[in-house]
Enzyme design. Structure first.
Site, PDB file in Angstrom:
ATOM      1  CG  ASP A  89     -24.492  65.345   4.105  1.00 54.59           C
ATOM      2  OD1 ASP A  89     -24.298  66.240   3.256  1.00 54.59           O
ATOM      3  OD2 ASP A  89     -24.887  65.557   5.258  1.00 54.59           O
ATOM      4  NE  ARG A 129     -21.751  68.503  -2.999  1.00 52.61           N
ATOM      5  CZ  ARG A 129     -21.383  69.160  -1.901  1.00 52.61           C
ATOM      6  NH1 ARG A 129     -20.125  69.480  -1.718  1.00 52.61           N
ATOM      7  NH2 ARG A 129     -22.253  69.444  -0.984  1.00 52.61           N
ATOM      8  CG  ASP A 154     -19.042  72.603   3.278  1.00 53.18           C
ATOM      9  OD1 ASP A 154     -19.828  73.247   3.979  1.00 53.18           O
ATOM     10  OD2 ASP A 154     -19.382  71.953   2.268  1.00 53.18           O
ATOM     11  CE  LYS A 165     -25.968  76.715   2.523  1.00 51.29           C
ATOM     12  NZ  LYS A 165     -25.683  75.437   1.894  1.00 51.29           N
ATOM     13  CG  HIS A 225     -22.981  71.669   9.281  1.00 49.27           C
ATOM     14  ND1 HIS A 225     -22.413  72.847   8.833  1.00 49.27           N
ATOM     15  CD2 HIS A 225     -23.117  70.882   8.194  1.00 49.27           C
ATOM     16  CE1 HIS A 225     -22.237  72.764   7.516  1.00 49.27           C
ATOM     17  NE2 HIS A 225     -22.638  71.590   7.105  1.00 49.27           N
ATOM     18  CG  HIS A 276     -39.716  72.494  -1.609  1.00 51.33           C
ATOM     19  ND1 HIS A 276     -40.361  71.361  -2.004  1.00 51.33           N
ATOM     20  CD2 HIS A 276     -38.407  72.159  -1.504  1.00 51.33           C
ATOM     21  CE1 HIS A 276     -39.477  70.386  -2.157  1.00 51.33           C
ATOM     22  NE2 HIS A 276     -38.278  70.839  -1.849  1.00 51.33           N
ATOM     23  CB  THR A 326     -31.477  75.798  -1.096  1.00 48.86           C
ATOM     24  OG1 THR A 326     -32.705  75.558  -0.424  1.00 48.86           O
ATOM     25  CG2 THR A 326     -30.385  76.007  -0.080  1.00 48.86           C
ATOM     26  CD  GLU A 384     -27.033  75.752  -1.794  1.00 47.04           C
ATOM     27  OE1 GLU A 384     -26.068  76.388  -1.368  1.00 47.04           O
ATOM     28  OE2 GLU A 384     -27.382  74.650  -1.365  1.00 47.04           O
ATOM     29  CG  ASN A 385     -27.909  73.399  -7.951  1.00 42.52           C
ATOM     30  OD1 ASN A 385     -27.022  74.195  -7.667  1.00 42.52           O
ATOM     31  ND2 ASN A 385     -27.647  72.171  -8.340  1.00 42.52           N
ATOM     32  CB  ALA A 386     -32.258  71.800  -3.479  1.00 41.98           C
ATOM     33  CG  LEU A 387     -32.431  67.841  -5.218  1.00 38.82           C
ATOM     34  CD1 LEU A 387     -33.752  67.234  -5.668  1.00 38.82           C
ATOM     35  CD2 LEU A 387     -31.831  67.029  -4.070  1.00 38.82           C
ATOM     36  CD  GLU A 404     -29.902  74.252   4.580  1.00 37.51           C
ATOM     37  OE1 GLU A 404     -29.804  74.148   3.348  1.00 37.51           O
ATOM     38  OE2 GLU A 404     -30.688  73.554   5.245  1.00 37.51           O
TER      39      GLU A 404
HETATM   40  C1  LIG Z   1     -24.550  80.274  -0.970  1.00 37.23           C
HETATM   41  O1  LIG Z   1     -24.547  78.938  -0.582  1.00 37.23           O
HETATM   42  C2  LIG Z   1     -23.821  78.112  -1.428  1.00 37.23           C
HETATM   43  C3  LIG Z   1     -23.997  76.718  -1.015  1.00 37.23           C
HETATM   44  O2  LIG Z   1     -23.663  76.494   0.300  1.00 37.23           O
HETATM   45  C4  LIG Z   1     -22.382  78.530  -1.382  1.00 37.23           C
HETATM   46  O3  LIG Z   1     -21.648  77.772  -2.270  1.00 37.23           O
HETATM   47  C5  LIG Z   1     -22.239  79.977  -1.734  1.00 37.23           C
HETATM   48  O4  LIG Z   1     -20.920  80.345  -1.491  1.00 37.23           O
HETATM   49  C6  LIG Z   1     -23.154  80.830  -0.943  1.00 37.23           C
HETATM   50  N1  LIG Z   1     -23.150  82.172  -1.466  1.00 37.23           N
HETATM   51  C7  LIG Z   1     -22.652  83.192  -0.814  1.00 37.23           C
HETATM   52  C8  LIG Z   1     -22.767  84.523  -1.461  1.00 37.23           C
HETATM   53  O5  LIG Z   1     -22.117  83.055   0.255  1.00 37.23           O
END
Ligand SMILES: *[C@@H]1O[C@H](CO)[C@@H](O)[C@H](O)[C@H]1NC(C)=O
Ligand SMILES: *[C@@H]1O[C@H](CO)[C@@H](O)[C@H](O)[C@H]1NC(C)=O
Length: 496
Positions: free
Chosen positions: A100, A421, A52, A295, A92, A300, A343, A381-384, A185
């Protein structure tokens, strides 16, 4: 089978850096510690990292007073470790959402504006504000020292490009993910834990700031219904759909003309918001060898009931007979085929409690299929955080839903997967051993490849977005088409 063909089955894997790697004071605190961890990732075959890039840190001091030094040092370390970078333009607040652990508010000089004009923030029916992200209602209002929200985002991205041009030109930065809402998102902040939401509450619409209210009035008037108001029967955060007038199955407002008009307006605003900021991102990164990405959130819960209440409050107008995601994918096509990032890849329906009416597997299949039908790449990506083979195998299944193809590219393949992560837990021996196997399987049992062209990631200079199309054209894509068939399980398995 030729090696070249097998490489087409390779799905790169990225790891998300810890929150706070550059801290809230804009200091990159522990370069040596991070370097060691990144070297471990590199040795495990990981392709890159994602991080980020916080607005609340970079433009903290005042309008256009950007400070990029700490991030430059960070990127230098990543580069030296021979990893690629996916950078997220994070407009954000960090804090207040699942996972977080760090608090990074949006810049103080923006929040100061909120003192005199609290309507710059998303607002619920009873008037509670949410400071996570500016409301879409101010996208075009020059309220911030003469700039609109979209101009602020645009200037920020241009500054990033200028200050990071060496990392962009040398191919270290490969993706730019453009943050478009809370948690980065494209959605409304419909389920804020800070306001008492708990899973699986339906959440609330967030369009009661004066700017969005006025926008709605204007739209309703134009449609010949000046008497229509924003919903007041949609319940509160932790309701179930049936207890609300809006979502109940017997004559719920969402099935009426008025309800449909509102939901179309609410979801279209979101798509336009994404479309316009992507246009700015496209201008900022024009000619760079990067892909743009956005994103989409994996909502779900309540997916299995006809009203899809939680998706609707988040701004995804998705019903059993209306696809709310494919229009987003179609919007991306005009931006030189931006990537749709989704996600909850690791989740299985059988792991979900039944009172949430949750169906993450079907949702993943719908959204990824929609992207592929629109000829857009999908990432995820995975959510958790999970360290078990079951979760890894579910991700592997979604990465190549029809398995590996020994004679060429797989029928369906994700563009890349981000593991969330990096942490001490991940690097702990048992967890890391499984993770390494997972990386190898993502690569279809092949060694790490340092040339993305070889696995079909053609990074051509970013081309200018095509001209904007009317929203009606995107809404052609609401027609429901069944998802592509998915295998039961993956042919690239990890075992504990
Ligand atoms: C998709 O989202 C994840 C999590 O935020 C991020 O790490 C990844 O870079 C993103 N993928 C792309 C292709 O941008
Ligand atoms: C709005 O947010 C407040 C604060 O969390 C909450 O108490 C209230 O139930 C929410 N919704 C409505 C419709 O009042």
């Amino acid at each position: 089978m030729s090696d070249a063909n097998m490489l087409l089955n390779y799905v790169p894997i990225y790891v998300m850096l810890p929150l706070g790697v550059v801290n809230v004071d804009n200091v990159f605190e522990d370069p040596d510690g991070l370097r060691k961890q990144l070297q471990q990732l590199r040795a495990a075959g990981v392709d890159g990292i994602m991080v980020d890039v916080w607005w609340g840190i970079i433009e903290k001091k005042g309008p256009k007073q950007y400070e990029w030094d700490a991030y430059r040092s960070l990127f230098q370390v990543v580069k030296e470790c021979d990893l690629k970078i996916q950078a997220i333009m994070s407009f954000h607040q960090c804090g207040g959402n699942v996972g977080d652990v760090v608090n990074i508010p949006i810049p103080q000089w923006v929040r100061d504006k909120g003192e005199s004009d609290p309507d710059i923030f998303y607002t619920n029916l009873s008037g509670t504000r949410n400071q996570e992200y500016l409301t879409i209602g101010v996208d075009h209002k020059p309220l911030f020292h003469g700039r609109t929200a979209i101009q602020i985002y645009s200037d920020y991205m241009k500054s990033f490009r200028e200050k990071m041009s060496d990392f962009l030109e040398s191919g270290v930065i490969i993706d730019i993910e453009v943050g478009l809402g809370p948690a980065g998102e494209l959605r409304y902040p419909s389920y804020p834990q800070t306001q008492g939401w708990v899973f699986p509450g339906i959440g609330e619409f967030q369009c009661y700031d004066k700017y969005l209210k006025a926008d709605f009035k204007e739209a309703a008037t134009k449609a010949g219904h000046p008497e229509w108001e924003l919903p007041d029967d949609a319940g509160t955060y932790n309701d179930v759909p049936e207890s609300t007038g809006f979502f109940k199955s017997d004559g719920g407002t969402y099935t009426t003309e008025k309800g449909k008009f509102f939901l179309t307006w609410y979801s279209n605003k979101l798509i336009k918001h994404g479309d316009q900021i992507l246009d700015e991102a496209n201008k900022a990164f024009l000619g760079c060898k990067v892909k743009l990405a956005i994103k989409v959130s994996g909502i779900h819960w309540w997916y299995k009931v006809p009203n899809h209440a939680a998706e609707l409050t988040a701004g995804y107008y998705n019903l059993d007979d209306r696809d709310g995601y494919r229009p987003i994918a179609r919007m991306l096509t005009r931006h030189d085929d931006a990537i749709l990032n989704f996600t909850c890849l690791e989740m299985r329906d059988s792991e979900q409690s039944s009172d949430a009416e949750s169906a993450p597997q079907e949702l993943v299949q719908q959204v990824l299929s929609g992207a592929w039908r629109e000829n857009i790449e999908a990432a995820g990506e995975n959510a958790l955080s999970r360290y078990d083979a079951t979760a890894y195998n579910q991700i592997l299944l979604n990465a190549r839903p029809n398995g590996v193809n020994k004679n060429g590219p797989p029928k369906l393949r994700m563009y890349g997967v981000t593991y969330l992560r990096l942490s001490d837990d991940l690097l702990e021996e048992t967890n890391f051993d499984i993770f390494k196997k997972f990386v190898r399987k993502m690569h279809a049992d092949q060694d790490y490849c340092d040339d993305p062209q070889k696995y079909n990631h053609h990074l051509a200079p970013l081309k200018r977005s095509l001209p904007e199309v009317p929203i009606e054209n995107l809404l052609d894509a609401t027609e429901v088409i069944p998802p592509f068939p998915w295998n039961e399980e993956t042919d690239m398995k990890v075992d504990d």
